[in-house]
Design a protein around this motif. Structure first.
Motif, short mmCIF file in Angstrom:
data_model
loop_
_atom_site.label_atom_id
_atom_site.label_comp_id
_atom_site.label_asym_id
_atom_site.label_seq_id
_atom_site.Cartn_x
_atom_site.Cartn_y
_atom_site.Cartn_z
N VAL A 79 0.90 -1.16 0.00
CA VAL A 79 0.00 0.00 0.00
C VAL A 79 0.93 1.21 0.00
N THR A 80 0.94 1.93 -1.11
CA THR A 80 1.97 2.95 -1.35
C THR A 80 1.58 4.37 -0.98
N ASP A 81 0.28 4.68 -1.02
CA ASP A 81 -0.10 6.08 -0.80
C ASP A 81 -1.57 6.17 -0.42
N PHE A 82 -1.95 7.35 0.08
CA PHE A 82 -3.34 7.68 0.40
C PHE A 82 -3.54 9.11 -0.05
N VAL A 83 -4.28 9.28 -1.16
CA VAL A 83 -4.48 10.60 -1.76
C VAL A 83 -5.97 10.80 -2.02
N ASP A 84 -6.51 11.92 -1.54
CA ASP A 84 -7.92 12.25 -1.74
C ASP A 84 -8.84 11.11 -1.30
N ASN A 85 -8.54 10.53 -0.14
CA ASN A 85 -9.34 9.45 0.44
C ASN A 85 -9.30 8.17 -0.40
N VAL A 86 -8.25 8.00 -1.20
CA VAL A 86 -8.10 6.81 -2.04
C VAL A 86 -6.74 6.17 -1.74
N TYR A 87 -6.77 4.86 -1.48
CA TYR A 87 -5.52 4.12 -1.27
C TYR A 87 -4.92 3.74 -2.62
N HIS A 88 -3.59 3.76 -2.68
CA HIS A 88 -2.87 3.34 -3.87
C HIS A 88 -2.03 2.12 -3.49
N ALA A 89 -1.81 1.24 -4.44
CA ALA A 89 -1.04 0.02 -4.15
C ALA A 89 -0.18 -0.35 -5.35
N SER A 90 0.79 -1.22 -5.07
CA SER A 90 1.60 -1.76 -6.15
C SER A 90 1.82 -3.25 -5.90
N LEU A 91 2.00 -3.95 -7.01
CA LEU A 91 2.30 -5.38 -6.98
C LEU A 91 3.79 -5.53 -7.22
N SER A 92 4.45 -6.33 -6.41
CA SER A 92 5.87 -6.63 -6.65
C SER A 92 5.96 -7.99 -7.31
N LEU A 93 6.41 -8.00 -8.56
CA LEU A 93 6.49 -9.23 -9.33
C LEU A 93 7.95 -9.61 -9.55
N ARG A 94 8.19 -10.89 -9.65
CA ARG A 94 9.53 -11.39 -9.97
C ARG A 94 9.39 -12.37 -11.13
N SER A 101 7.58 -3.54 -10.44
CA SER A 101 6.57 -2.93 -9.58
C SER A 101 5.46 -2.42 -10.48
N ILE A 102 4.25 -2.94 -10.26
CA ILE A 102 3.11 -2.61 -11.11
C ILE A 102 2.06 -1.87 -10.28
N ASP A 103 1.67 -0.67 -10.71
CA ASP A 103 0.63 0.09 -10.04
C ASP A 103 -0.69 -0.68 -10.13
N ALA A 104 -1.45 -0.71 -9.03
CA ALA A 104 -2.70 -1.47 -9.02
C ALA A 104 -3.75 -0.79 -8.16
N HIS A 105 -5.00 -1.02 -8.50
CA HIS A 105 -6.11 -0.58 -7.66
C HIS A 105 -6.02 -1.37 -6.36
N ILE A 106 -6.27 -0.73 -5.23
CA ILE A 106 -6.06 -1.38 -3.93
C ILE A 106 -6.86 -2.68 -3.78
N THR A 107 -8.11 -2.70 -4.20
CA THR A 107 -8.90 -3.93 -4.01
C THR A 107 -8.43 -5.05 -4.92
N ASP A 108 -7.93 -4.71 -6.11
CA ASP A 108 -7.37 -5.75 -6.99
C ASP A 108 -6.09 -6.31 -6.39
N ALA A 109 -5.25 -5.42 -5.85
CA ALA A 109 -4.00 -5.87 -5.23
C ALA A 109 -4.29 -6.79 -4.04
N LEU A 110 -5.26 -6.42 -3.22
CA LEU A 110 -5.61 -7.25 -2.06
C LEU A 110 -6.19 -8.59 -2.49
N ALA A 111 -7.01 -8.59 -3.52
CA ALA A 111 -7.59 -9.85 -4.02
C ALA A 111 -6.48 -10.78 -4.50
N LEU A 112 -5.51 -10.24 -5.23
CA LEU A 112 -4.40 -11.07 -5.70
C LEU A 112 -3.56 -11.58 -4.52
N ALA A 113 -3.35 -10.74 -3.52
CA ALA A 113 -2.60 -11.17 -2.33
C ALA A 113 -3.32 -12.30 -1.62
#
Length: 160
Positions: A79-94, A101-113
């Motif tokens: 979870v990388t940031d919180f801007v205008d009441n919106v969480y930002h996230a990134s996926l770390s892939l190998r 590092s891929i930018d992702a919508h927070i709920t998509d990132a959490l679902a994948l996790a």
């Protein structure tokens, strides 16, 4: 600094789906983030958490299948940031020795996790930004102005 979280807690209100959320709690600490889920995210969370087999894969399973087919592995979510009441996230892939590092919508990132059962981290600054937002500082209004505004509210009087 990045803070590791415990396994996410998902709270789903079957009667009021718009009040459902994911709670991330720092491991060994007391700070939490609550991330509101929309109805589609609630559906996806239930499918993932309960291991429900759907006739066709949900989008997050398609994403995970695509990553695996390409030889990439989801190592963690941040979870990388919180801007205008919106969480930002990134996926770390190998992929082999390369990391992405891929930018992702927070709920998509959490679902994948949740699907991959990979760790979730929160950038320390996100906790600070959320706390400022919760206390009114994120809106640019001072503490004194917030108290004055709240004291002028009359719960028995309709807004004009």
């Amino acid at each position: 600094m990045e803070i590791l979280t415990d396994v996410p807690r998902v709270a789903i209100d079957a009667h009021h789906l718009d009040f459902s959320f994911v709670e991330l709690k720092e491991r060994g600490g007391t700070r939490t983030l609550k991330i509101t889920l929309n109805q589609l995210s609630v559906y996806n969370a239930v499918v993932i958490l309960r291991g429900i087999k759907t006739p066709r894969p949900i989008i997050h399973q398609v994403m995970m299948n695509s990553l695996e087919a390409l030889g990439a592995n989801l190592e963690r979510v941040l979870v990388t940031d919180f801007v205008d009441n919106v969480y930002h996230a990134s996926l770390s892939l190998r992929k082999k020795s390369d990391t992405y590092s891929i930018d992702a919508h927070i709920t998509d990132a959490l679902a994948l996790a949740l699907i991959k059962n990979c760790p979730i981290y929160i950038d320390e600054e996100v906790f600070d930004k959320v706390e400022k937002f919760r206390t009114g500082f994120g809106s640019g209004i001072s503490n004194e102005e917030t108290v004055k505004m709240l004291s002028q509210l009359d719960p028995g009087k309709p807004e004009s």
